[in-house]
Design a protein around this motif. Structure first.
Motif, PDB file in Angstrom:
ATOM      1  N   ASP A 126       0.831  -1.215   0.000  1.00 45.11           N
ATOM      2  CA  ASP A 126       0.000   0.000   0.000  1.00 45.11           C
ATOM      3  C   ASP A 126       0.866   1.267   0.000  1.00 45.11           C
ATOM      4  OD1 ASP A 126      -2.444  -1.272  -0.093  1.00 45.11           O
ATOM      5  OD2 ASP A 126      -2.678  -1.353   2.087  1.00 45.11           O
ATOM      6  N   ILE A 127       1.926   1.267   0.800  1.00 44.58           N
ATOM      7  CA  ILE A 127       2.783   2.456   0.877  1.00 44.58           C
ATOM      8  C   ILE A 127       3.495   2.653  -0.458  1.00 44.58           C
ATOM      9  CG2 ILE A 127       4.856   3.399   1.997  1.00 44.58           C
ATOM     10  CD1 ILE A 127       3.788   1.967   4.582  1.00 44.58           C
TER      11      ILE A 127
ATOM     12  N   PRO B 103      -8.351   1.461  -1.263  1.00 44.58           N
ATOM     13  CA  PRO B 103      -9.088   0.196  -1.160  1.00 44.58           C
ATOM     14  C   PRO B 103      -8.441  -0.734  -0.141  1.00 44.58           C
ATOM     15  CG  PRO B 103      -8.513   0.686  -3.452  1.00 44.58           C
ATOM     16  CD  PRO B 103      -7.779   1.664  -2.596  1.00 44.58           C
ATOM     17  N   ASP B 104      -9.229  -1.574   0.483  1.00 44.04           N
ATOM     18  CA  ASP B 104      -8.715  -2.474   1.519  1.00 44.04           C
ATOM     19  C   ASP B 104      -8.411  -3.851   0.938  1.00 44.04           C
ATOM     20  OD1 ASP B 104      -8.067  -3.877   3.727  1.00 44.04           O
ATOM     21  OD2 ASP B 104     -10.011  -3.703   4.729  1.00 44.04           O
ATOM     22  N   ARG B 105      -7.122  -4.159   0.770  1.00 45.61           N
ATOM     23  CA  ARG B 105      -6.722  -5.463   0.229  1.00 45.61           C
ATOM     24  C   ARG B 105      -7.212  -6.583   1.152  1.00 45.61           C
ATOM     25  NH1 ARG B 105      -2.098  -4.153  -3.313  1.00 45.61           N
ATOM     26  NH2 ARG B 105      -1.436  -2.034  -2.826  1.00 45.61           N
TER      27      ARG B 105
ATOM     28  N   TYR C   8     -21.787   1.003  -2.182  1.00 46.28           N
ATOM     29  CA  TYR C   8     -21.813   2.468  -2.339  1.00 46.28           C
ATOM     30  C   TYR C   8     -20.452   3.005  -2.764  1.00 46.28           C
ATOM     31  CZ  TYR C   8     -26.339   2.740   0.053  1.00 46.28           C
ATOM     32  OH  TYR C   8     -27.656   2.603   0.405  1.00 46.28           O
ATOM     33  N   ALA C   9     -19.403   2.510  -2.065  1.00 46.61           N
ATOM     34  CA  ALA C   9     -18.077   3.123  -2.229  1.00 46.61           C
ATOM     35  C   ALA C   9     -17.290   2.544  -3.396  1.00 46.61           C
ATOM     36  CB  ALA C   9     -17.279   2.943  -0.935  1.00 46.61           C
ATOM     37  N   GLY C  10     -17.652   1.316  -3.773  1.00 48.24           N
ATOM     38  CA  GLY C  10     -16.886   0.659  -4.835  1.00 48.24           C
ATOM     39  C   GLY C  10     -15.582   0.101  -4.329  1.00 48.24           C
ATOM     40  N   MET C  11     -15.373   0.196  -3.025  1.00 47.35           N
ATOM     41  CA  MET C  11     -14.193  -0.432  -2.408  1.00 47.35           C
ATOM     42  C   MET C  11     -14.495  -0.620  -0.927  1.00 47.35           C
ATOM     43  SD  MET C  11     -11.417   2.654  -2.292  1.00 47.35           S
ATOM     44  CE  MET C  11     -11.685   4.194  -1.456  1.00 47.35           C
ATOM     45  N   TYR C  12     -13.672  -1.440  -0.291  1.00 44.50           N
ATOM     46  CA  TYR C  12     -13.841  -1.654   1.142  1.00 44.50           C
ATOM     47  C   TYR C  12     -13.010  -0.606   1.856  1.00 44.50           C
ATOM     48  CZ  TYR C  12     -15.840  -6.112  -0.192  1.00 44.50           C
ATOM     49  OH  TYR C  12     -16.628  -7.081  -0.768  1.00 44.50           O
ATOM     50  N   ALA C  13     -13.670   0.299   2.495  1.00 46.35           N
ATOM     51  CA  ALA C  13     -12.958   1.342   3.238  1.00 46.35           C
ATOM     52  C   ALA C  13     -13.957   1.944   4.213  1.00 46.35           C
ATOM     53  CB  ALA C  13     -12.419   2.401   2.278  1.00 46.35           C
ATOM     54  N   VAL C  14     -13.468   2.617   5.201  1.00 45.93           N
ATOM     55  CA  VAL C  14     -14.309   3.386   6.125  1.00 45.93           C
ATOM     56  C   VAL C  14     -13.636   4.716   6.388  1.00 45.93           C
ATOM     57  CG1 VAL C  14     -15.470   1.518   7.374  1.00 45.93           C
ATOM     58  CG2 VAL C  14     -13.183   2.215   8.110  1.00 45.93           C
ATOM     59  N   PRO C  15     -14.416   5.765   6.698  1.00 44.45           N
ATOM     60  CA  PRO C  15     -15.870   5.806   6.735  1.00 44.45           C
ATOM     61  C   PRO C  15     -16.464   5.942   5.330  1.00 44.45           C
ATOM     62  CG  PRO C  15     -14.973   7.964   7.249  1.00 44.45           C
ATOM     63  CD  PRO C  15     -13.784   7.037   7.115  1.00 44.45           C
ATOM     64  N   VAL C  16     -17.711   5.471   5.213  1.00 41.42           N
ATOM     65  CA  VAL C  16     -18.457   5.691   3.968  1.00 41.42           C
ATOM     66  C   VAL C  16     -19.699   6.486   4.360  1.00 41.42           C
ATOM     67  CG1 VAL C  16     -19.772   4.632   2.082  1.00 41.42           C
ATOM     68  CG2 VAL C  16     -17.621   3.580   2.883  1.00 41.42           C
TER      69      VAL C  16
ATOM     70  N   ILE D  27     -19.356   9.684   0.068  1.00 38.79           N
ATOM     71  CA  ILE D  27     -18.017  10.203   0.393  1.00 38.79           C
ATOM     72  C   ILE D  27     -17.270   9.102   1.131  1.00 38.79           C
ATOM     73  CG2 ILE D  27     -16.711  11.955   1.640  1.00 38.79           C
ATOM     74  CD1 ILE D  27     -19.231  13.758   1.464  1.00 38.79           C
ATOM     75  N   VAL D  28     -16.080   8.775   0.635  1.00 41.33           N
ATOM     76  CA  VAL D  28     -15.275   7.706   1.245  1.00 41.33           C
ATOM     77  C   VAL D  28     -14.066   8.347   1.917  1.00 41.33           C
ATOM     78  CG1 VAL D  28     -14.005   5.558   0.847  1.00 41.33           C
ATOM     79  CG2 VAL D  28     -15.981   6.135  -0.591  1.00 41.33           C
ATOM     80  N   GLY D  29     -13.837   8.001   3.186  1.00 43.42           N
ATOM     81  CA  GLY D  29     -12.732   8.605   3.909  1.00 43.42           C
ATOM     82  C   GLY D  29     -13.122   9.959   4.479  1.00 43.42           C
ATOM     83  N   PHE D  30     -12.203  10.543   5.309  1.00 40.10           N
ATOM     84  CA  PHE D  30     -12.517  11.870   5.871  1.00 40.10           C
ATOM     85  C   PHE D  30     -12.053  12.915   4.872  1.00 40.10           C
ATOM     86  CE2 PHE D  30     -13.547  14.996   8.887  1.00 40.10           C
ATOM     87  CZ  PHE D  30     -12.565  15.982   8.826  1.00 40.10           C
ATOM     88  N   ASP D  31     -12.961  13.400   4.066  1.00 34.26           N
ATOM     89  CA  ASP D  31     -12.662  14.384   3.023  1.00 34.26           C
ATOM     90  C   ASP D  31     -13.404  15.673   3.373  1.00 34.26           C
ATOM     91  OD1 ASP D  31     -12.598  15.960   0.689  1.00 34.26           O
ATOM     92  OD2 ASP D  31     -12.304  14.160  -0.555  1.00 34.26           O
ATOM     93  N   ARG D  32     -12.714  16.568   4.087  1.00 35.13           N
ATOM     94  CA  ARG D  32     -13.369  17.763   4.648  1.00 35.13           C
ATOM     95  C   ARG D  32     -14.081  18.579   3.575  1.00 35.13           C
ATOM     96  NH1 ARG D  32     -13.311  20.452   9.259  1.00 35.13           N
ATOM     97  NH2 ARG D  32     -11.650  19.199  10.186  1.00 35.13           N
ATOM     98  N   GLU D  33     -13.414  18.773   2.448  1.00 33.84           N
ATOM     99  CA  GLU D  33     -14.001  19.593   1.377  1.00 33.84           C
ATOM    100  C   GLU D  33     -15.359  19.036   0.930  1.00 33.84           C
ATOM    101  OE1 GLU D  33     -12.225  20.773  -2.828  1.00 33.84           O
ATOM    102  OE2 GLU D  33     -10.674  20.804  -1.229  1.00 33.84           O
ATOM    103  N   LYS D  34     -15.373  17.746   0.684  1.00 35.09           N
ATOM    104  CA  LYS D  34     -16.623  17.108   0.227  1.00 35.09           C
ATOM    105  C   LYS D  34     -17.670  17.124   1.333  1.00 35.09           C
ATOM    106  CE  LYS D  34     -14.700  14.026  -3.302  1.00 35.09           C
ATOM    107  NZ  LYS D  34     -14.240  12.636  -3.546  1.00 35.09           N
TER     108      LYS D  34
END
Lengths: 113, 85
Positions: free
Chosen positions: A72-73, A101-103, B50-58, B66-73
């Motif tokens: 990732d890095i 994305p989370d591998r 929703y996000a099209g990927m596994y990540a948090v926060p959604v 909005i995926v991740g902490f994106d202040r502008e969005k």
């Protein structure tokens, strides 16, 4: 161990791997807090931004630093939770994405089908 | 109301929820790590859809994601929500 003390562990790991700790100290401390919380709750410092399933065969992959951090890095300039960043990101020569994305989740869901 | 898929240990999720709280926006939070395994997988797949990927926060509001902490969005979304009310 306090989050502040844990930062020393993080710095040692970062330098041994050629990475840098996230320059945002607030995020760094919150991540350290999350890691310590997971260590308290689950017995190991699992990544604070991923699900701990309870199946050690799966979860051992996200003991920090997770097995995905290097890739990732190299690809994004940050690990999934952003605890570690590349030198380019650390020195502002490159911007890391807000989320990557989370591998690991890909692994969980591809192996659970 | 916004829906937020989050983990209780994730600092970006905490920052996102704090942001909504400070801006008086009610959030329906799904703490994925607090769910039982079956619901947890469902919630992760839902967030992924929703996000099209596994990540948090959604963060989901209508067709906005909005995926991740994106202040502008997030600031833009708060403005839109205020315009709606």
């Amino acid at each position: 161990m306090s989050p502040e003390e844990y930062l020393k562990v993080i710095e040692r790991i970062a330098s041994s791997k050629g990475w840098k700790p996230n320059p945002d100290r607030e995020i760094l401390l919150e991540l350290a807090r999350g890691l310590l919380e997971n260590r308290e709750k689950h017995g190991r410092a699992y990544c604070p931004c991923r699900i701990v399933t309870g199946d050690y065969e799966i979860d051992r992959r996200i003991i920090c630093p997770c097995i995905y951090a290097g890739d990732d890095i190299a690809e994004y300039g940050r690990c999934f939770c952003g605890l570690y960043v590349s030198e380019e990101v650390f020195y502002g020569r490159k911007e890391a994405p807000v989320a990557i994305p989370d591998r690991h989740a890909e692994f969980i869901f591809s192996s659970s089908r | 109301m916004v829906k937020v898929y989050a983990l209780s240990t994730c600092p970006y999720c905490k920052k996102t929820l704090k942001f909504f709280e400070e801006n008086g926006i009610q959030a329906d939070v799904v703490f994925i790590d607090k769910l039982d395994p079956e619901k947890r997988e469902l919630a992760m797949r839902e967030a992924h859809s929703y996000a099209g990927m596994y990540a948090v926060p959604v963060v989901v509001h209508g067709d906005k994601v909005i995926v991740g902490f994106d202040r502008e969005k997030l600031e833009k979304l708060v403005e839109e929500i205020r315009d709606e009310s």
